[in-house]
Design a protein around this motif. Sequence first.
Motif, PDB file in Angstrom:
ATOM      1  N   LEU A  70       0.739  -1.254   0.077  1.00 12.15           N
ATOM      2  CA  LEU A  70       0.194  -0.026  -0.125  1.00 12.15           C
ATOM      3  C   LEU A  70       0.956   1.178  -0.183  1.00 12.15           C
ATOM      4  O   LEU A  70       1.674   1.126   0.893  1.00 12.15           O
ATOM      5  CB  LEU A  70      -0.925  -0.054   1.371  1.00 12.15           C
ATOM      6  N   SER A  71       0.630   2.119  -0.966  1.00 14.70           N
ATOM      7  CA  SER A  71       1.611   3.293  -0.979  1.00 14.70           C
ATOM      8  C   SER A  71       0.749   4.669  -1.243  1.00 14.70           C
ATOM      9  O   SER A  71      -0.467   4.757  -1.634  1.00 14.70           O
ATOM     10  CB  SER A  71       2.637   3.294  -2.106  1.00 14.70           C
ATOM     11  N   ALA A  72       1.129   5.685  -0.762  1.00 15.80           N
ATOM     12  CA  ALA A  72       0.494   6.928  -0.708  1.00 15.80           C
ATOM     13  C   ALA A  72       1.437   7.977  -1.317  1.00 15.80           C
ATOM     14  O   ALA A  72       2.513   8.277  -0.693  1.00 15.80           O
ATOM     15  CB  ALA A  72      -0.197   7.388   0.549  1.00 15.80           C
ATOM     16  N   ARG A  73       0.900   8.663  -2.420  1.00 13.58           N
ATOM     17  CA  ARG A  73       1.639   9.850  -2.950  1.00 13.58           C
ATOM     18  C   ARG A  73       0.959  11.241  -2.457  1.00 13.58           C
ATOM     19  O   ARG A  73      -0.066  11.009  -2.763  1.00 13.58           O
ATOM     20  CB  ARG A  73       2.088   9.731  -4.381  1.00 13.58           C
ATOM     21  N   ILE A  74       1.984  12.039  -2.098  1.00 14.22           N
ATOM     22  CA  ILE A  74       1.501  13.173  -1.433  1.00 14.22           C
ATOM     23  C   ILE A  74       2.096  14.486  -2.357  1.00 14.22           C
ATOM     24  O   ILE A  74       3.414  14.462  -1.913  1.00 14.22           O
ATOM     25  CB  ILE A  74       1.456  13.513  -0.140  1.00 14.22           C
ATOM     26  N   TRP A  94       5.998  22.023  -4.671  1.00 16.80           N
ATOM     27  CA  TRP A  94       6.508  21.658  -3.589  1.00 16.80           C
ATOM     28  C   TRP A  94       7.288  19.914  -3.675  1.00 16.80           C
ATOM     29  O   TRP A  94       6.676  19.490  -4.868  1.00 16.80           O
ATOM     30  CB  TRP A  94       5.154  21.093  -2.535  1.00 16.80           C
ATOM     31  N   PRO A  95       7.912  19.536  -2.663  1.00 18.94           N
ATOM     32  CA  PRO A  95       8.540  18.237  -3.099  1.00 18.94           C
ATOM     33  C   PRO A  95       7.158  17.349  -2.806  1.00 18.94           C
ATOM     34  O   PRO A  95       6.242  17.320  -2.540  1.00 18.94           O
ATOM     35  CB  PRO A  95       9.411  17.968  -1.865  1.00 18.94           C
ATOM     36  N   THR A  96       7.619  16.063  -3.655  1.00 22.44           N
ATOM     37  CA  THR A  96       6.356  14.784  -3.587  1.00 22.44           C
ATOM     38  C   THR A  96       6.944  13.794  -2.584  1.00 22.44           C
ATOM     39  O   THR A  96       8.007  13.393  -2.416  1.00 22.44           O
ATOM     40  CB  THR A  96       6.543  14.042  -4.742  1.00 22.44           C
ATOM     41  N   LEU A  97       6.143  13.418  -1.733  1.00 16.26           N
ATOM     42  CA  LEU A  97       6.191  12.638  -0.459  1.00 16.26           C
ATOM     43  C   LEU A  97       5.621  11.270  -0.778  1.00 16.26           C
ATOM     44  O   LEU A  97       4.420  11.378  -1.113  1.00 16.26           O
ATOM     45  CB  LEU A  97       5.593  13.230   0.882  1.00 16.26           C
ATOM     46  N   VAL A  98       6.199  10.070  -0.666  1.00 17.40           N
ATOM     47  CA  VAL A  98       5.846   8.696  -0.982  1.00 17.40           C
ATOM     48  C   VAL A  98       5.915   8.025   0.278  1.00 17.40           C
ATOM     49  O   VAL A  98       6.994   7.795   0.883  1.00 17.40           O
ATOM     50  CB  VAL A  98       6.246   8.253  -2.033  1.00 17.40           C
ATOM     51  N   LEU A  99       4.867   7.420   0.857  1.00 16.05           N
ATOM     52  CA  LEU A  99       4.848   6.355   2.036  1.00 16.05           C
ATOM     53  C   LEU A  99       4.416   5.177   1.453  1.00 16.05           C
ATOM     54  O   LEU A  99       3.245   5.184   0.612  1.00 16.05           O
ATOM     55  CB  LEU A  99       3.984   7.056   3.094  1.00 16.05           C
ATOM     56  N   GLN A 100       5.270   4.158   1.737  1.00 14.74           N
ATOM     57  CA  GLN A 100       4.792   2.742   1.355  1.00 14.74           C
ATOM     58  C   GLN A 100       4.883   1.800   2.459  1.00 14.74           C
ATOM     59  O   GLN A 100       5.941   1.699   3.195  1.00 14.74           O
ATOM     60  CB  GLN A 100       5.819   2.415   0.203  1.00 14.74           C
ATOM     61  N   TYR A 101       4.131   1.035   2.710  1.00 16.09           N
ATOM     62  CA  TYR A 101       4.283  -0.272   3.500  1.00 16.09           C
ATOM     63  C   TYR A 101       3.868  -1.568   2.831  1.00 16.09           C
ATOM     64  O   TYR A 101       3.027  -1.633   1.874  1.00 16.09           O
ATOM     65  CB  TYR A 101       2.995   0.013   4.521  1.00 16.09           C
ATOM     66  N   SER A 111       2.976 -19.438   1.258  1.00 21.31           N
ATOM     67  CA  SER A 111       3.795 -18.379   1.337  1.00 21.31           C
ATOM     68  C   SER A 111       4.656 -18.687   2.616  1.00 21.31           C
ATOM     69  O   SER A 111       4.023 -19.033   3.770  1.00 21.31           O
ATOM     70  CB  SER A 111       3.145 -17.101   1.470  1.00 21.31           C
ATOM     71  N   VAL A 112       5.865 -18.413   2.744  1.00 19.42           N
ATOM     72  CA  VAL A 112       6.980 -18.660   3.812  1.00 19.42           C
ATOM     73  C   VAL A 112       7.572 -17.216   4.207  1.00 19.42           C
ATOM     74  O   VAL A 112       8.052 -17.112   5.272  1.00 19.42           O
ATOM     75  CB  VAL A 112       8.023 -19.723   3.816  1.00 19.42           C
ATOM     76  N   ALA A 113       7.572 -16.303   3.277  1.00 23.33           N
ATOM     77  CA  ALA A 113       7.854 -14.869   3.643  1.00 23.33           C
ATOM     78  C   ALA A 113       7.143 -14.210   4.726  1.00 23.33           C
ATOM     79  O   ALA A 113       5.996 -14.272   4.683  1.00 23.33           O
ATOM     80  CB  ALA A 113       7.958 -13.918   2.287  1.00 23.33           C
ATOM     81  N   ASP A 114       7.670 -13.512   5.842  1.00 23.83           N
ATOM     82  CA  ASP A 114       7.036 -13.039   6.949  1.00 23.83           C
ATOM     83  C   ASP A 114       7.905 -11.795   7.357  1.00 23.83           C
ATOM     84  O   ASP A 114       8.857 -11.821   8.161  1.00 23.83           O
ATOM     85  CB  ASP A 114       7.028 -14.106   8.057  1.00 23.83           C
ATOM     86  N   PHE A 115       7.297 -10.703   6.745  1.00 19.86           N
ATOM     87  CA  PHE A 115       8.103  -9.593   7.237  1.00 19.86           C
ATOM     88  C   PHE A 115       7.148  -8.198   7.079  1.00 19.86           C
ATOM     89  O   PHE A 115       6.182  -8.313   6.343  1.00 19.86           O
ATOM     90  CB  PHE A 115       9.352  -9.275   6.408  1.00 19.86           C
ATOM     91  N   ASP A 116       7.476  -7.012   7.512  1.00 16.81           N
ATOM     92  CA  ASP A 116       6.723  -5.930   7.247  1.00 16.81           C
ATOM     93  C   ASP A 116       7.957  -4.722   7.030  1.00 16.81           C
ATOM     94  O   ASP A 116       8.701  -4.577   7.721  1.00 16.81           O
ATOM     95  CB  ASP A 116       5.983  -5.405   8.502  1.00 16.81           C
ATOM     96  N   LEU A 117       7.940  -3.871   5.871  1.00 17.62           N
ATOM     97  CA  LEU A 117       8.669  -3.150   5.535  1.00 17.62           C
ATOM     98  C   LEU A 117       7.918  -1.784   5.362  1.00 17.62           C
ATOM     99  O   LEU A 117       6.807  -1.616   4.508  1.00 17.62           O
ATOM    100  CB  LEU A 117       9.454  -3.409   4.017  1.00 17.62           C
ATOM    101  N   ILE A 118       8.571  -0.746   5.931  1.00 16.01           N
ATOM    102  CA  ILE A 118       7.770   0.635   5.754  1.00 16.01           C
ATOM    103  C   ILE A 118       9.059   1.656   5.079  1.00 16.01           C
ATOM    104  O   ILE A 118      10.226   1.533   5.560  1.00 16.01           O
ATOM    105  CB  ILE A 118       7.764   1.330   7.522  1.00 16.01           C
ATOM    106  N   GLN A 119       8.712   2.142   4.175  1.00 20.23           N
ATOM    107  CA  GLN A 119       9.551   3.182   3.314  1.00 20.23           C
ATOM    108  C   GLN A 119       8.989   4.530   3.222  1.00 20.23           C
ATOM    109  O   GLN A 119       7.846   4.852   3.247  1.00 20.23           O
ATOM    110  CB  GLN A 119       9.739   2.438   2.106  1.00 20.23           C
ATOM    111  N   PHE A 120       9.878   5.324   3.031  1.00 20.72           N
ATOM    112  CA  PHE A 120       9.496   6.993   2.977  1.00 20.72           C
ATOM    113  C   PHE A 120      10.444   7.318   1.788  1.00 20.72           C
ATOM    114  O   PHE A 120      11.538   6.982   1.914  1.00 20.72           O
ATOM    115  CB  PHE A 120       9.956   7.687   4.328  1.00 20.72           C
TER     116      PHE A 120
END
Length: 282
Positions: A70-74, A94-101, A111-120
């Motif tokens: 899920l990502s949000a571009r502001i 203004w600068p562009t902000l992208v938040l991604q989870y 599925s065996v992958a198991d993680f949470d990644l937060i990016q800015f």
Amino acid sequence: MQAGVGRNVAPGLRLEFKTEFADRRPLINHSDFSFYRKYRDYSPNSPLPSPSTEPEIPAFDSHKAFLLELSARIRIKETFSTYPDYRVYHSSKWPTLVLQYTKAVPGLGGSVADFDLIQFRLSQNDLALGLFGYSEWNLGCGVFWRKNRVEFMDYYHPKGNQTVLGNPDIYVRSFFLLPYYEFSSSNAYADIHWRHHFNGWLLDKIPGIRKLNWKEALSLNFYYADTYATEQQTDRSLPYWEASFGFYNIGIKFFRPLHVNIAVGFFGNDFYRTGLVLGVDL
């Protein structure tokens, strides 16, 4: 297999949702036959350098992964024009902000992958500085908040380059000389990119050179990660940083696609190497 959907829900806000199911299997060399040399040693199909040259050793275990993103571009003060059948959005000062989870869901479909990644990520492409030209910059950071199982392909991979060819479209969010995967991270990371286009501010002052209509640009790039893929196998240590100076708008008449950059890279205070990178505007 991937699927995604995105929508501008309000001026300045765009939401995107993606899902991916992957059945990942290593590619193994089963023969050393060659039409030209009869037999030759093929390197393993592994993104990381390895002391072992045995082609039958897989780079990773076969597994499945189910990912949700899920990502949000502001964009602050973004404007738009409305037409009968569509809407056109205009760039903002203004600068562009992208938040991604990103979430890897274990157990679903095997599925065996198991993680949470937060990016800015925060970026700006046209910071005007008058006669001095304009700058573009891009900075990002992220952290694997939870990482019960993170496969190498799910690491954060900085956009490196180990060839003489580069892509001008991504110069402001990539590196000229950083190895592709040796410093990929499954922990916290940060990268900073800045590129200034002088638009002839320097070259136009040199008699004879001005007629060429070349333009010049200066780049600075920085990358750091808490831990990285080859931390135990290399003497190099982060942070990595590099500087480059180059020319673009090189060609004849209206056909001017060529970029030429000279870059120098460092790991901390230690010199890494100098490289020439050629790019073409497509």
